[in-house]
Design an enzyme around this catalytic site. Structure first.
Site, mmCIF file in Angstrom:
data_model
loop_
_atom_site.group_PDB
_atom_site.id
_atom_site.type_symbol
_atom_site.label_atom_id
_atom_site.label_comp_id
_atom_site.label_asym_id
_atom_site.label_seq_id
_atom_site.Cartn_x
_atom_site.Cartn_y
_atom_site.Cartn_z
ATOM 1 N N ASP A 140 0.855 -1.177 0.000
ATOM 2 C CA ASP A 140 0.000 0.000 0.000
ATOM 3 C C ASP A 140 0.897 1.235 0.000
ATOM 4 O OD1 ASP A 140 -1.723 2.072 0.602
ATOM 5 O OD2 ASP A 140 -1.702 1.608 2.750
ATOM 6 N N SER A 141 1.149 1.790 -1.185
ATOM 7 C CA SER A 141 2.034 2.947 -1.279
ATOM 8 C C SER A 141 1.374 4.015 -2.147
ATOM 9 C CB SER A 141 3.365 2.525 -1.926
ATOM 10 O OG SER A 141 4.011 3.649 -2.479
ATOM 11 N N ASN A 144 1.693 3.971 -5.937
ATOM 12 C CA ASN A 144 0.921 3.074 -6.799
ATOM 13 C C ASN A 144 0.082 3.822 -7.817
ATOM 14 O OD1 ASN A 144 1.912 0.929 -5.396
ATOM 15 N ND2 ASN A 144 0.098 0.648 -4.109
ATOM 16 N N ASP A 161 -9.417 11.156 -7.477
ATOM 17 C CA ASP A 161 -9.675 10.496 -6.198
ATOM 18 C C ASP A 161 -11.108 9.973 -6.194
ATOM 19 O OD1 ASP A 161 -7.189 10.986 -5.276
ATOM 20 O OD2 ASP A 161 -7.737 12.450 -3.743
ATOM 21 N N ASP A 162 -11.374 9.011 -5.322
ATOM 22 C CA ASP A 162 -12.710 8.395 -5.355
ATOM 23 C C ASP A 162 -13.774 9.232 -4.650
ATOM 24 O OD1 ASP A 162 -11.912 8.115 -2.769
ATOM 25 O OD2 ASP A 162 -11.932 5.937 -2.713
ATOM 26 N N CYS A 255 2.167 13.957 -0.466
ATOM 27 C CA CYS A 255 2.915 14.732 -1.461
ATOM 28 C C CYS A 255 3.193 14.027 -2.784
ATOM 29 C CB CYS A 255 4.240 15.237 -0.903
ATOM 30 S SG CYS A 255 4.043 16.294 0.531
ATOM 31 N N ASP A 257 1.234 14.022 -5.137
ATOM 32 C CA ASP A 257 0.698 14.961 -6.134
ATOM 33 C C ASP A 257 1.676 16.112 -6.407
ATOM 34 O OD1 ASP A 257 0.329 15.841 -3.549
ATOM 35 O OD2 ASP A 257 -1.827 16.195 -3.766
ATOM 36 N N SER A 288 -6.573 16.817 3.787
ATOM 37 C CA SER A 288 -6.258 18.235 3.642
ATOM 38 C C SER A 288 -6.913 19.065 4.734
ATOM 39 C CB SER A 288 -6.685 18.733 2.271
ATOM 40 O OG SER A 288 -8.046 18.463 2.076
ATOM 41 N N GLY A 292 -1.851 20.767 10.448
ATOM 42 C CA GLY A 292 -0.464 20.497 10.120
ATOM 43 C C GLY A 292 -0.249 20.073 8.684
#
Ligand SMILES: *[C@@H]1O[C@H](CO)[C@@H](O)[C@H](O)[C@H]1NC(C)=O
Length: 329
Positions: A140-141, A144, A161-162, A255, A257, A288, A292
């Site tokens: 799970d990265s 991917n 994104d879903d 990050c 993206d 998001s 932080g």
């Protein structure tokens, strides 16, 4: 007569009346304008909503035999959102294939598979056939989502994104913008960076979220949560992007993206293109909104700049809008 108390009082009374009636005319005008603009606003909102629910589209039918785009959708343990997203995008006319980036330990269930196949079949008509594929990953990265895909039928992917949905008309506008600039990243979610001068001589960059973009009218990235880009960038991310940065992304779970924005900006030397689209968020709030987040993104930018040896991102203020929706203003 002049100066008599009676006439003076009458004149005063008259002035008061005149003032009152002028005042009420103004108030009525103001109210009228308010109602008018509320109606206009309501009309525009309603029309965008209808565009979404009815899959309203303005595609030229003669264009449909040409290659379209591949939906590259990133999902994680949210089958209900995945079903909703795919049911929506399958109806968009230029959609050619769907690739689901699957990074869960268990493979997709039989019932999910059956559901999605049915959706895809429903919209595969009149010579159109939508391909649906799961890209199964063992680990799970975050990397991917940018894995190179061999035998991709289209030149471009629409990375999404879903938990966000854009009307087909917005997606098709962005796709046509990408056709005009096939090396460029074209997306709906702009972000920015700027040089922080308070750090003395050292170049230190800050990450700017949506409100910074809104305030400054400038951006230098579009996020891969909703963007078109050429498939060659997937191959570049997998095979050429510095391995240390890919590890950084995987380790910090953040990050990817920004990394893609750096890669494309470094390859093109040009800014991305922001397309205005109506966004419908169907999931709960993502990372998001956690505290932080902006500091972590700032760290990423400075880590990437150190590795690149320069800041590749280019800022711009250009925004693409659908001219059919802007006849009035
Ligand atoms: C940036 O682009 C240059 C020229 O295309 C390339 O040689 C370099 O490897 C790229 N840098 C990174 C970190 O990918």
């Amino acid at each position: 007569m002049r100066g008599s108390p009676l006439s003076r009082r009458a004149a005063q009374r008259f002035r008061q009346l005149a003032f009152l009636s002028v005042g009420s005319v103004k108030v009525k005008l103001l109210l009228g304008f308010c109602i008018f603009f509320t109606l206009i606003l309501f009309f525009f909102r309603a029309s965008t909503f209808i565009q979404w629910t009815q899959h309203h589209s303005f595609v030229d039918q003669s264009d449909l035999h040409r290659k379209g785009y591949t939906l590259l959708i990133n999902t994680w343990k949210r089958n209900d959102l995945l079903k909703k997203s795919i049911s929506h995008y399958a109806a968009c006319l230029r959609l050619d294939s769907i690739h689901i980036v699957w990074s869960e330990p268990d493979p997709p269930s039989e019932s999910l598979n059956r559901y999605l196949k049915r959706i895809v079949q429903k919209y595969s008509k009149n010579g159109r056939k939508i391909e649906l594929k799961f890209d199964i990953n063992k680990e799970d990265s975050l990397n991917n989502r940018f894995k190179e895909i061999k035998n991709l039928k289209t030149d471009v992917v629409f990375s999404i994104d879903d938990d966000v949905i854009f009307p087909c008309s917005s997606v098709e506008l962005a796709y046509s913008v990408w056709q005009s600039a096939p090396d460029t990243m074209v997306g709906f979610v702009p972000r920015m960076h700027w040089l922080d001068h308070s750090r003395g001589n050292r170049d230190y960059f800050e990450y700017g979220g949506w409100w910074s973009v809104w305030w400054m009218g400038t951006y230098s990235m579009v996020l891969s949560k909703a963007a078109f880009f050429h498939k060659k960038y997937l191959a570049m991310y997998t095979n050429e992007f510095p391995a240390s940065l890919r590890e950084y992304v995987a380790h910090n779970r953040n990050c990817e993206d920004i990394a893609m924005s750096f890669l494309v900006a470094n390859a093109t030397g040009a800014p991305p293109i922001w397309v205005k689209g109506k966004i419908f968020e169907i999931g709960s709030t993502g990372i998001s909104s956690l505290g932080g987040h902006s500091e972590k993104r700032t760290e990423c930018i400075n880590r990437f700049v150190a590795e690149f040896g320069k800041m590749p991102l280019v800022s711009t203020s250009m925004k693409v809008v659908d001219s059919r929706n802007t006849w009035f203003w």
